[in-house]
Design an enzyme around this catalytic site. Sequence first.
Site, PDB file in Angstrom:
ATOM      1  N   GLY A 101    -105.431 -40.685  63.406  1.00 37.60           N
ATOM      2  CA  GLY A 101    -106.503 -39.717  63.198  1.00 37.60           C
ATOM      3  C   GLY A 101    -106.788 -38.899  64.438  1.00 37.60           C
ATOM      4  O   GLY A 101    -106.749 -39.416  65.554  1.00 37.60           O
ATOM      5  N   ARG A 148     -99.251 -39.915  60.661  1.00 43.39           N
ATOM      6  CA  ARG A 148     -98.937 -41.342  60.636  1.00 43.39           C
ATOM      7  C   ARG A 148     -97.447 -41.490  60.300  1.00 43.39           C
ATOM      8  O   ARG A 148     -96.863 -40.631  59.640  1.00 43.39           O
ATOM      9  CB  ARG A 148     -99.815 -42.064  59.622  1.00 43.39           C
ATOM     10  CG  ARG A 148    -101.304 -41.811  59.900  1.00 43.39           C
ATOM     11  CD  ARG A 148    -102.220 -42.660  59.052  1.00 43.39           C
ATOM     12  NE  ARG A 148    -103.597 -42.199  59.136  1.00 43.39           N
ATOM     13  CZ  ARG A 148    -104.440 -42.502  60.116  1.00 43.39           C
ATOM     14  NH1 ARG A 148    -104.032 -43.269  61.116  1.00 43.39           N
ATOM     15  NH2 ARG A 148    -105.671 -42.050  60.112  1.00 43.39           N
ATOM     16  N   ASP A 190    -105.059 -48.335  67.598  1.00 41.52           N
ATOM     17  CA  ASP A 190    -104.302 -49.583  67.597  1.00 41.52           C
ATOM     18  C   ASP A 190    -102.900 -49.430  67.008  1.00 41.52           C
ATOM     19  O   ASP A 190    -101.928 -49.957  67.547  1.00 41.52           O
ATOM     20  CB  ASP A 190    -105.056 -50.659  66.806  1.00 41.52           C
ATOM     21  CG  ASP A 190    -106.185 -51.278  67.624  1.00 41.52           C
ATOM     22  OD1 ASP A 190    -106.238 -51.028  68.841  1.00 41.52           O
ATOM     23  OD2 ASP A 190    -107.007 -52.004  67.041  1.00 41.52           O
ATOM     24  N   THR A 196    -109.816 -42.234  69.581  1.00 38.94           N
ATOM     25  CA  THR A 196    -110.332 -42.495  68.237  1.00 38.94           C
ATOM     26  C   THR A 196    -111.843 -42.371  68.256  1.00 38.94           C
ATOM     27  O   THR A 196    -112.504 -42.880  69.157  1.00 38.94           O
ATOM     28  CB  THR A 196    -109.940 -43.900  67.728  1.00 38.94           C
ATOM     29  OG1 THR A 196    -110.697 -44.198  66.551  1.00 38.94           O
ATOM     30  CG2 THR A 196    -110.188 -44.979  68.764  1.00 38.94           C
ATOM     31  N   ASP A 221    -113.972 -43.805  66.428  1.00 38.76           N
ATOM     32  CA  ASP A 221    -114.679 -45.027  66.047  1.00 38.76           C
ATOM     33  C   ASP A 221    -115.058 -45.916  67.226  1.00 38.76           C
ATOM     34  O   ASP A 221    -115.839 -46.856  67.072  1.00 38.76           O
ATOM     35  CB  ASP A 221    -113.830 -45.853  65.077  1.00 38.76           C
ATOM     36  CG  ASP A 221    -113.749 -45.235  63.690  1.00 38.76           C
ATOM     37  OD1 ASP A 221    -114.541 -44.315  63.408  1.00 38.76           O
ATOM     38  OD2 ASP A 221    -112.895 -45.662  62.899  1.00 38.76           O
ATOM     39  N   ASP A 231    -113.313 -48.185  68.588  1.00 37.33           N
ATOM     40  CA  ASP A 231    -112.970 -49.552  68.199  1.00 37.33           C
ATOM     41  C   ASP A 231    -111.716 -50.082  68.883  1.00 37.33           C
ATOM     42  O   ASP A 231    -111.082 -51.023  68.403  1.00 37.33           O
ATOM     43  CB  ASP A 231    -112.814 -49.644  66.677  1.00 37.33           C
ATOM     44  CG  ASP A 231    -111.718 -48.728  66.130  1.00 37.33           C
ATOM     45  OD1 ASP A 231    -111.185 -47.898  66.900  1.00 37.33           O
ATOM     46  OD2 ASP A 231    -111.400 -48.825  64.935  1.00 37.33           O
ATOM     47  N   ARG A 278    -114.666 -47.594  59.581  1.00 34.87           N
ATOM     48  CA  ARG A 278    -114.160 -48.464  58.514  1.00 34.87           C
ATOM     49  C   ARG A 278    -114.342 -49.941  58.860  1.00 34.87           C
ATOM     50  O   ARG A 278    -114.741 -50.754  58.035  1.00 34.87           O
ATOM     51  CB  ARG A 278    -112.678 -48.170  58.253  1.00 34.87           C
ATOM     52  CG  ARG A 278    -112.093 -48.960  57.088  1.00 34.87           C
ATOM     53  CD  ARG A 278    -110.682 -48.506  56.760  1.00 34.87           C
ATOM     54  NE  ARG A 278    -110.635 -47.119  56.370  1.00 34.87           N
ATOM     55  CZ  ARG A 278    -109.829 -46.198  56.922  1.00 34.87           C
ATOM     56  NH1 ARG A 278    -109.022 -46.533  57.905  1.00 34.87           N
ATOM     57  NH2 ARG A 278    -109.831 -44.948  56.510  1.00 34.87           N
TER      58      ARG A 278
END
Length: 321
Positions: free
Chosen positions: A13, A74, A105, A127, A129, A131, A173
């Site tokens: 993303g 991707r 990741d 990213t 997020d 995360d 997510r």
Amino acid sequence: MAKKKIGVLTSGGDAPGMNAAVRAVTRSAISKGFEVVGIRRGYNGLLHGDMIPLDVQAVSDIIQRGGTMIYTARCPEFKEWENVVKAKDICIEQGMAGIVVIGGDGSFRGAADLSKAGIPCVGLPGTIDNDIQCSEYTIGYDTAMNTVVDMIDKLRDTSHSHERCAVVEVMGRNAGHIAVNTGLACGATAVLVPEVEYDIDKVIARIREVRAAGKMQFIVVVAEGIGGTDEIAKRIQAETGIESRATVLGHVQRGGAPTVRDRVVASEMGYYAVELLEKGIGNRVVGLKDGKVYDVDIQEALSMKKPFNERLYRICNEINF
């Protein structure tokens, strides 16, 4: 003798600040005597030879732009070892000394495999997020949060006018970092995150409580990993009689000009990545720890678990009504 090259790609993303990272990698590598190759559309571009030369001028005036100038995609094929070997051969053919991989990741797993095959790779955490376990901050996170806050502030205006409850789904997510931070910043009545089990009856009771105290509009922030945002809004309306609307912010959170923090962090990380590759060091992820840039083994980075800020979540519940 031909100059050694450094490749740079963005994968997964997109995140605001990726362009700033590409710029930093390009200009720092050139200053150290490398040529730079932009690998378009992530690992897919590496496998299919979709590459462009990057010079100082090519990355001019991109630091303020969201998205990624070299595109992203991707690439499930890269999970197969035979394709990793194919990519290695392409890198050798191109004379690459290493690759900077900007992503999350999944992107780092590809970088680990390519490093194992013999091509030094350095990952940068890109990213929204936030995360990535090995880094306390990821490129794009600050911009995404500011976008969310701006959108919720606008929703609050119309919710106030109609005395509504706005149930707002934000990205995340598997992580509630965006939700808890923006929920606190916007004074949300409730924040629902994947890390903490929630009880819809308690959310409804809280809305009733603050309504009895005189509040007439409400914000509920829901991380996308929770799911069922529309059903949550319908349940709140059915139980309280308060008109409730679900709003999914979606990919608007990925766009926009990066904030100062994202531009600076991306630039610092990109520069650091080139310093590692100049020394022939690969299989590393660059991150922030205690506010300072550092690097860690990719496999170690992937095995880390990022803690959820439970204190911030508690503060949000205690001071927001």
